[in-house]
Design an enzyme around this catalytic site. Structure first.
Site, PDB file in Angstrom:
ATOM      1  N   SER A  34       0.825  -1.211   0.000  1.00 55.37           N
ATOM      2  CA  SER A  34       0.000   0.000   0.000  1.00 55.37           C
ATOM      3  C   SER A  34       0.857   1.257   0.000  1.00 55.37           C
ATOM      4  O   SER A  34       1.725   1.429   0.858  1.00 55.37           O
ATOM      5  CB  SER A  34      -0.882   0.052   1.251  1.00 55.37           C
ATOM      6  OG  SER A  34      -1.741  -1.033   1.272  1.00 55.37           O
ATOM      7  N   HIS A  65      -8.522  -0.388  -9.428  1.00 49.87           N
ATOM      8  CA  HIS A  65      -7.211  -1.023  -9.237  1.00 49.87           C
ATOM      9  C   HIS A  65      -7.088  -2.143 -10.259  1.00 49.87           C
ATOM     10  O   HIS A  65      -7.128  -3.313  -9.909  1.00 49.87           O
ATOM     11  CB  HIS A  65      -7.065  -1.622  -7.836  1.00 49.87           C
ATOM     12  CG  HIS A  65      -6.982  -0.596  -6.749  1.00 49.87           C
ATOM     13  ND1 HIS A  65      -5.793  -0.042  -6.342  1.00 49.87           N
ATOM     14  CD2 HIS A  65      -7.931  -0.009  -6.008  1.00 49.87           C
ATOM     15  CE1 HIS A  65      -6.025   0.845  -5.386  1.00 49.87           C
ATOM     16  NE2 HIS A  65      -7.319   0.877  -5.172  1.00 49.87           N
ATOM     17  N   HIS A  87      -5.290  -9.472  -2.261  1.00 50.36           N
ATOM     18  CA  HIS A  87      -5.379  -9.635  -0.812  1.00 50.36           C
ATOM     19  C   HIS A  87      -6.461 -10.642  -0.456  1.00 50.36           C
ATOM     20  O   HIS A  87      -7.528 -10.656  -1.065  1.00 50.36           O
ATOM     21  CB  HIS A  87      -5.721  -8.300  -0.137  1.00 50.36           C
ATOM     22  CG  HIS A  87      -4.649  -7.267  -0.251  1.00 50.36           C
ATOM     23  ND1 HIS A  87      -4.676  -6.269  -1.186  1.00 50.36           N
ATOM     24  CD2 HIS A  87      -3.506  -7.087   0.467  1.00 50.36           C
ATOM     25  CE1 HIS A  87      -3.594  -5.508  -1.037  1.00 50.36           C
ATOM     26  NE2 HIS A  87      -2.872  -5.981  -0.052  1.00 50.36           N
ATOM     27  N   TYR A  89      -8.319 -10.521   2.080  1.00 55.33           N
ATOM     28  CA  TYR A  89      -9.528  -9.855   2.596  1.00 55.33           C
ATOM     29  C   TYR A  89     -10.470  -9.402   1.492  1.00 55.33           C
ATOM     30  O   TYR A  89     -11.627  -9.099   1.735  1.00 55.33           O
ATOM     31  CB  TYR A  89      -9.168  -8.676   3.519  1.00 55.33           C
ATOM     32  CG  TYR A  89      -8.413  -7.535   2.872  1.00 55.33           C
ATOM     33  CD1 TYR A  89      -9.052  -6.638   2.023  1.00 55.33           C
ATOM     34  CD2 TYR A  89      -7.059  -7.353   3.113  1.00 55.33           C
ATOM     35  CE1 TYR A  89      -8.354  -5.599   1.419  1.00 55.33           C
ATOM     36  CE2 TYR A  89      -6.360  -6.312   2.525  1.00 55.33           C
ATOM     37  CZ  TYR A  89      -7.016  -5.450   1.678  1.00 55.33           C
ATOM     38  OH  TYR A  89      -6.318  -4.424   1.081  1.00 55.33           O
ATOM     39  N   GLU A  90      -9.952  -9.354   0.256  1.00 55.97           N
ATOM     40  CA  GLU A  90     -10.831  -8.967  -0.858  1.00 55.97           C
ATOM     41  C   GLU A  90     -11.734 -10.131  -1.267  1.00 55.97           C
ATOM     42  O   GLU A  90     -12.676  -9.938  -2.050  1.00 55.97           O
ATOM     43  CB  GLU A  90      -9.989  -8.518  -2.054  1.00 55.97           C
ATOM     44  CG  GLU A  90      -9.270  -7.196  -1.814  1.00 55.97           C
ATOM     45  CD  GLU A  90      -8.237  -6.908  -2.893  1.00 55.97           C
ATOM     46  OE1 GLU A  90      -8.658  -6.567  -4.001  1.00 55.97           O
ATOM     47  OE2 GLU A  90      -7.045  -7.043  -2.624  1.00 55.97           O
ATOM     48  N   ALA A 117       2.733  -2.440   4.015  1.00 61.40           N
ATOM     49  CA  ALA A 117       2.478  -1.508   5.110  1.00 61.40           C
ATOM     50  C   ALA A 117       2.047  -2.365   6.293  1.00 61.40           C
ATOM     51  O   ALA A 117       1.270  -3.303   6.123  1.00 61.40           O
ATOM     52  CB  ALA A 117       1.362  -0.550   4.714  1.00 61.40           C
ATOM     53  N   MET A 221      -1.866  -7.523   6.483  1.00 66.02           N
ATOM     54  CA  MET A 221      -2.889  -8.369   5.867  1.00 66.02           C
ATOM     55  C   MET A 221      -2.427  -8.940   4.525  1.00 66.02           C
ATOM     56  O   MET A 221      -3.254  -9.237   3.664  1.00 66.02           O
ATOM     57  CB  MET A 221      -4.162  -7.548   5.635  1.00 66.02           C
ATOM     58  CG  MET A 221      -4.683  -6.829   6.877  1.00 66.02           C
ATOM     59  SD  MET A 221      -6.028  -5.720   6.447  1.00 66.02           S
ATOM     60  CE  MET A 221      -6.220  -4.776   7.970  1.00 66.02           C
ATOM     61  N   SER A 222      -1.106  -9.105   4.379  1.00 67.46           N
ATOM     62  CA  SER A 222      -0.622  -9.558   3.057  1.00 67.46           C
ATOM     63  C   SER A 222       0.685 -10.316   3.196  1.00 67.46           C
ATOM     64  O   SER A 222       1.025 -10.808   4.268  1.00 67.46           O
ATOM     65  CB  SER A 222      -0.404  -8.334   2.157  1.00 67.46           C
ATOM     66  OG  SER A 222       0.669  -7.547   2.647  1.00 67.46           O
ATOM     67  N   ASN A 245       1.787   2.610  11.155  1.00 70.65           N
ATOM     68  CA  ASN A 245       1.019   3.019  12.346  1.00 70.65           C
ATOM     69  C   ASN A 245       1.469   2.160  13.520  1.00 70.65           C
ATOM     70  O   ASN A 245       1.985   1.056  13.321  1.00 70.65           O
ATOM     71  CB  ASN A 245      -0.494   2.843  12.113  1.00 70.65           C
ATOM     72  CG  ASN A 245      -0.861   1.427  11.705  1.00 70.65           C
ATOM     73  OD1 ASN A 245      -0.505   0.966  10.624  1.00 70.65           O
ATOM     74  ND2 ASN A 245      -1.560   0.723  12.585  1.00 70.65           N
ATOM     75  N   HIS A 259      -6.962   3.893   7.478  1.00 72.71           N
ATOM     76  CA  HIS A 259      -6.230   3.717   6.226  1.00 72.71           C
ATOM     77  C   HIS A 259      -5.526   5.007   5.795  1.00 72.71           C
ATOM     78  O   HIS A 259      -4.441   4.958   5.212  1.00 72.71           O
ATOM     79  CB  HIS A 259      -7.198   3.236   5.146  1.00 72.71           C
ATOM     80  CG  HIS A 259      -6.506   2.697   3.927  1.00 72.71           C
ATOM     81  ND1 HIS A 259      -5.543   1.704   3.996  1.00 72.71           N
ATOM     82  CD2 HIS A 259      -6.606   3.025   2.618  1.00 72.71           C
ATOM     83  CE1 HIS A 259      -5.099   1.441   2.777  1.00 72.71           C
ATOM     84  NE2 HIS A 259      -5.723   2.231   1.917  1.00 72.71           N
TER      85      HIS A 259
HETATM   86  N1  HPA Z   1      -3.028  -3.884  11.008  1.00 75.87           N
HETATM   87  C1  HPA Z   1      -3.161  -4.652   9.918  1.00 75.87           C
HETATM   88  N2  HPA Z   1      -2.726  -4.293   8.732  1.00 75.87           N
HETATM   89  C2  HPA Z   1      -2.097  -3.114   8.610  1.00 75.87           C
HETATM   90  C3  HPA Z   1      -1.935  -2.268   9.699  1.00 75.87           C
HETATM   91  C4  HPA Z   1      -2.430  -2.676  10.975  1.00 75.87           C
HETATM   92  O1  HPA Z   1      -2.318  -1.970  11.981  1.00 75.87           O
HETATM   93  N3  HPA Z   1      -1.282  -1.161   9.257  1.00 75.87           N
HETATM   94  C5  HPA Z   1      -1.056  -1.357   7.921  1.00 75.87           C
HETATM   95  N4  HPA Z   1      -1.566  -2.535   7.536  1.00 75.87           N
END
Ligand code: HPA
Length: 293
Positions: A34, A65, A87, A89-90, A117, A221-222, A245, A259
């Protein structure tokens, strides 16, 4: 009925088709996380192929995308870059998230660089904007039943029961450190264990406490489906998490992960990461320019 995993022949058809459309023969694959898609823009002598233009290639369902493979040179190294990844989750089956890596394998790719990320769990070690070399992972999605290698195995890709204790190349990590040092950025390079959660929800405080307890330094998540399959296929792998984060473990906190924050941090550090990856590619090419054993 579950959709069936692609056979060797199906992957071979996809790879043959791609090779009929380009004379480029990349040895290095790159998958961007990301906000980090800029890596593909560094390539020169590029040739692009929309996923939708490649018969049988998985296609992205996310609006806007489209997803494409970008062939080209980074420094003097021929690469193929995935712009747009799949992903879990998609809603894709987990094997499909990693199928492009098998296509890369049959294109002759021997090294894979994956960025993502991630949220920092180990706040004693990780700061916002750090680049965490993934030294190990917890395949939470995998160990609970969604392993990308579940199902029929074809030994032409790799063994039925592949080891996962050496997925991430120590040699490539060393080159990445040297590259970061050259850029004056060694202080933001950390290392740690990446945990893959399914998403799309961010983790609850209780889940984060649990992840910390079992040894995760960062969560995302990847990545793990792709790196597991790359290693199984015999590739040398470098995985880097950009800590976008710091996870909120305190149930009393009024902050929420979002996000926008993830993308903002990714943008802040994207250029640094690109520069380090570019140097890593220049200095690390001997590690994947190897003939099949
Ligand atoms: N959790 C899950 N996936 C993420 C996060 C997170 O805090 N930050 C970026 N991708």
């Amino acid at each position: 009925m579950e959709e069936e995993k692609y056979s060797y022949d199906k992957i071979k058809d996809i790879a043959d088709y791609i090779q009929s459309r380009t004379s480029q023969r990349p040895k290095l694959g790159i998958i961007c996380g990301s906000g980090l898609g800029g890596l593909a823009d560094l390539l020169t002598d590029t040739q692009e192929m929309d996923y939708t233009s490649i018969p049988g290639f998985p296609v992205t369902t996310v609006k806007g995308h489209g997803g494409k493979l970008v062939f080209g040179k980074l420094e003097t190294v021929e690469c193929v870059c995935m712009k747009g990844r799949f992903h879990f989750y998609e809603g894709y089956p987990i094997w499909k998230c990693a199928a492009p890596v098998q296509v890369m394998k049959l294109l002759g790719v021997k090294g894979l660089i994956v960025t993502n990320a991630a949220g920092g769990i180990n706040s004693a070690k990780l700061n916002l904007g750090d680049l965490m070399l993934i030294t190990d992972h917890i395949n939470l999605v995998g160990v609970t039943g969604n392993n990308p290698l579940r199902g029929a195995n074809d030994e032409r890709f790799g063994p039925r029961f592949p080891a996962t204790n050496a997925v991430y190349s120590k040699d490539l990590q060393e080159v990445f450190r040297k590259a970061a040092d050259d850029q004056g950025l060694l202080s933001v390079v950390k290392e740690g264990t990446y945990l893959m959660a399914s998403g799309p929800t961010y983790e609850s405080p209780a889940e984060l406490k649990w992840f910390k307890m079992i040894g995760a330094d960062a969560v995302g998540m990847s990545t793990v489906p792709e790196t597991v399959v790359a290693s199984y296929c015999g590739m040398v792998v470098l995985g880097i998490s950009l800590i976008t984060n710091i996870c909120i473990v305190d149930i009393e906190s009024t902050d929420t992960p979002n996000h926008a924050e993830v993308l903002e941090t990714a943008n802040m550090r994207a250029k640094d990461l690109l520069n380090i990856v570019r140097l890593t590619v220049r200095w690390g090419q001997h590690l994947w320019n190897i003939e099949d054993k």
